[in-house]
Write an enzyme that holds these catalytic residues in place. Structure first.
Site, PDB file in Angstrom:
ATOM      1  N   LYS A 134       0.236  -1.398  -0.253  1.00 25.92           N
ATOM      2  CA  LYS A 134       0.204  -0.108  -0.375  1.00 25.92           C
ATOM      3  C   LYS A 134       0.614   1.120  -0.304  1.00 25.92           C
ATOM      4  CE  LYS A 134      -0.447  -0.384   5.209  1.00 25.92           C
ATOM      5  NZ  LYS A 134      -1.538  -0.638   5.904  1.00 25.92           N
ATOM      6  N   GLU A 179       9.787   1.405   0.481  1.00 34.43           N
ATOM      7  CA  GLU A 179       9.582   0.480  -0.539  1.00 34.43           C
ATOM      8  C   GLU A 179       8.501   0.465  -1.623  1.00 34.43           C
ATOM      9  OE1 GLU A 179       8.525  -2.746   2.542  1.00 34.43           O
ATOM     10  OE2 GLU A 179      10.915  -3.198   2.871  1.00 34.43           O
ATOM     11  N   THR A 218      12.186  -2.982  -2.381  1.00 34.37           N
ATOM     12  CA  THR A 218      12.613  -4.777  -1.416  1.00 34.37           C
ATOM     13  C   THR A 218      11.886  -5.531  -2.769  1.00 34.37           C
ATOM     14  OG1 THR A 218      11.402  -5.577   0.030  1.00 34.37           O
ATOM     15  CG2 THR A 218       9.916  -4.809  -0.659  1.00 34.37           C
ATOM     16  N   HIS A 252      13.800 -12.390   1.682  1.00 33.51           N
ATOM     17  CA  HIS A 252      14.346 -12.202  -0.091  1.00 33.51           C
ATOM     18  C   HIS A 252      15.746 -12.901  -0.614  1.00 33.51           C
ATOM     19  CE1 HIS A 252      12.817  -8.288   1.975  1.00 33.51           C
ATOM     20  NE2 HIS A 252      11.572  -9.030   1.020  1.00 33.51           N
ATOM     21  N   GLU A 277      17.077  -1.900   5.243  1.00 32.98           N
ATOM     22  CA  GLU A 277      16.288  -3.116   6.414  1.00 32.98           C
ATOM     23  C   GLU A 277      16.511  -3.994   6.515  1.00 32.98           C
ATOM     24  OE1 GLU A 277      11.857  -2.513   6.279  1.00 32.98           O
ATOM     25  OE2 GLU A 277      11.526  -0.238   5.998  1.00 32.98           O
ATOM     26  N   ASP A 288       4.736  -9.881  23.768  1.00 31.01           N
ATOM     27  CA  ASP A 288       3.594  -8.750  24.147  1.00 31.01           C
ATOM     28  C   ASP A 288       2.479  -9.081  24.419  1.00 31.01           C
ATOM     29  OD1 ASP A 288       4.250  -8.277  21.505  1.00 31.01           O
ATOM     30  OD2 ASP A 288       3.776  -6.176  21.885  1.00 31.01           O
TER      31      ASP A 288
HETATM   32 CA    CA Z   1       4.783  -9.075  19.360  1.00 34.53          CA
END
Ligand code: CA
Length: 583
Positions: A134, A179, A218, A252, A277, A288
């Protein structure tokens, strides 16, 4: 939830002895010829949102410290920050992902300058994430024609860079777009894209004449990809300095290919090149309560183990490839190496912080701008297991790699990287008999059989929804009981023998559902393996560990999916089929 909390605590406990003992065990192979001015960058765009959420960072001495100082002390030379035009809703609530506007970049850039770190500015020219999937136009520019939009991009770049420059930030490089594989600022025509790029670069030249102007692409693994972009830039007269590439080793391609495609651009057009990157995981565990890009469950190409040493090996090999096997390579940048858990004991606790401070990858408020993606699957960090800090903010030994690779460190283990040795061996038989196993060629060899009337069944090009690469098979349907299909492939040339088959799925809103991987011999189903459809980015792999293929039998493999749907419309993604011999 309880099990996960226990696992997290165990992981924390396990990290303590590791941190203490790793110093003697760490091995860093020397990178020969490493130039003094080689760029070791770190993207820390989320740092202020993290700190606002209560995250603290510690140095190797155990003392709380400014993250920027810790990084400077560890051999990092450049800090990278993304810039979104206006990542806020009408009430001023942040979209998340660090709420990275130019003021955030300024605050980070000032702290970087304090410790002698230079800044790489990454303009997305969007109000939120821009990537191959996007490139949405900023809301304020939505109704502009090309003329107006080009001028707006020029002015925005100029004003933003002037703000940084006048604030004492050392701007070393500016990325015009992030990108930009197939779009920029809502435009998809390359004539228009390059016109916008030229306006941005002009603003860079005028405002920060000493800064390098960079374009970022990319998917180096796609044949001819970079040669085509570089040629398109040349044909349209785009004057830039640095051709930047993302390089995530699990997506990649290999390093030989990376060196080849970047060197081709460098040699043909006289450009400098950089890995803008990269990252690698130090653990497969999430910390998390928000799913990660790669984990033990993901069937990604695992070039290195998910360990602190694996992280070191990955980075060291990229550096060696750039320095010794790539033409005009000037550096490498790690992506979001400090985006760790905000520290709550449950998803709910963390979610409160992500929403309030923008420390998750997206907040619910992003839905007004990006309803289809962020608006539905908002959450926390997808890269906490790829950070250089443990969940409590203490640095991992791997953060030392940037300094240690200059001279080398430690004793080489006797069996170094068995994975790599394995892939370098003979290739008598294919390791995967599936054609286009990751749908990167648009689904060659695959067939959907729609057994109801699903609204959407097709191969989709969207990196964030792919397990690997940028494409996958997609399904969605609005009405209840309208999803039932198979996605299958008849396999040619399979010899007699024992094989295993696996394929992965993720999705949501499935309601009552049935999903399984299957193998058919001469049209008869001989084996199935159930698959779970749970939530976004929670991939589940259906594995048939072993079946016997008699000589000459027709073999078809695939996946069957049937969803009642919750009313919102069942959806899902299928990726990465593997049909491989069992020894
Ligand atoms: Ca996480």
């Amino acid at each position: 939830m309880k099990g996960k909390t226990v696992a997290l605590l165990l992981a924390l406990l396990l990290l303590l002895p590791l941190a203490a003992s790793a110093e003697t065990e760490l091995y860093v192979k020397k990178v020969d010829n490493l130039p003094e001015n080689f760029i070791f960058g770190m993207d820390i765009s989320s740092v202020i949102a993290e700190e606002n959420s209560g995250v603290k960072y510690y140095g190797f001495d155990g003392q709380e410290q400014d993250l920027l100082k810790i990084l400077a002390d560890s051999g990092i030379t450049h800090i990278r920050v993304r810039v979104w035009n206006h990542p806020y809703d009408a009430q001023g609530r942040g979209f998340g992902g660090g709420n990275c506007d130019i003021e955030t970049a300024l605050a980070i850039g000032k702290r970087a300058a304090k410790y002698g770190l230079k800044l790489i500015v990454d303009f997305h020219y969007s109000d939120f994430w821009a990537d191959p999937g996007k490139q949405m136009v900023p809301l304020a520019w939505k109704d502009m024609n090309m003329e107006e939009k080009t001028e707006a991009l020029y002015q925005f770049t100029k004003e933003s860079l002037a703000l940084l420059r006048d604030g004492g930030v050392d701007v070393a490089m500016v990325q015009v777009g992030n990108e930009t594989n197939g779009g920029l600022c809502g435009e998809t025509d390359w004539g228009k894209i390059t016109r916008l790029m030229k306006a941005g670069i002009q603003a860079v030249r005028e405002t920060c004449p000493d800064a390098l102007a960079s374009l970022h692409f990319t998917d180096p693994q796609n044949t001819g990809n970079y040669a085509w972009y570089a040629q398109t830039m040349a044909e349209n007269g785009v004057d830039y300095d640095v051709f930047a590439s993302s390089y995530y080793p699990y997506w990649h391609g290999d390093l030989d290919n990376l060196a080849a495609v970047l060197s081709q651009v460098a040699e043909t057009y006289g450009k400098r090149v950089i890995v803008m990157e990269t990252s690698w995981a130090y653990t497969g565990e999430d910390s998390d309560f928000s799913g990660n890009t790669i984990s033990d469950e993901s069937a990604v190409e695992k070039n290195y183990p998910y360990t602190v040493q694996g992280q070191v090996n990955s980075l060291r090999d990229i550096a060696d490839t750039l320095v010794n096997r790539t033409k005009n390579a000037i550096g490498m940048v790690y992506w979001e190496g400090a985006w760790i858990t905000v520290g709550g004991a449950s998803r709910e606790e963390n979610s409160t912080l992500w929403e309030k401070y923008g420390s998750g990858w997206a907040s619910s408020f992003a839905s007004v701008y990006d309803p289809n993606d962020a608006g539905q699957y908002f959450g926390g960090s997808a890269v906490d297991n790829q950070a250089f800090f443990d969940p409590s903010g203490h640095p991992l030994e791997s953060l030392k790699v940037f300094q240690l690779m200059r001279d080398g460190y430690g004793e080489a283990p006797e069996t170094e990287q068995p994975e790599e040795a394995k892939t370098a061996g003979g290739e008598e038989a294919p390791s995967n008999y599936i054609r286009d196993p990751g749908f990167e060629n648009g689904g060659e060899g695959w067939t959907f059989h729609d057994l109801r009337h699903a609204d959407q069944l097709y191969v989709e090009d969207k990196k964030n929804d792919s397990l690997t690469g940028t494409k996958h098979a997609h399904f969605w349907s609005a009405a209840q009981n309208s999803v039932e299909f198979t996605l299958e492939q008849q396999v040619d040339g399979l010899p007699e023998g024992n094989f295993s088959f696996s394929i992965s799925i993720m999705g949501g809103d499935a309601g009552e559902y049935e999903a399984y991987a299957f193998v058919k011999l001469n049209g008869e189903t001989v084996a199935t393996a159930p698959m779970k459809i749970t939530s976004w980015n929670n991939w589940d792999t259906g594995t048939i560990p072993e079946f016997f293929h008699p000589a000459g039998a027709d073999v078809t493999v695939g996946v069957y999916v049937k969803c009642q749907g919750k009313g919102a419309g069942a959806w899902g993604k299928i990726d990465d089929a593997l049909l491989t011999p069992v020894q």
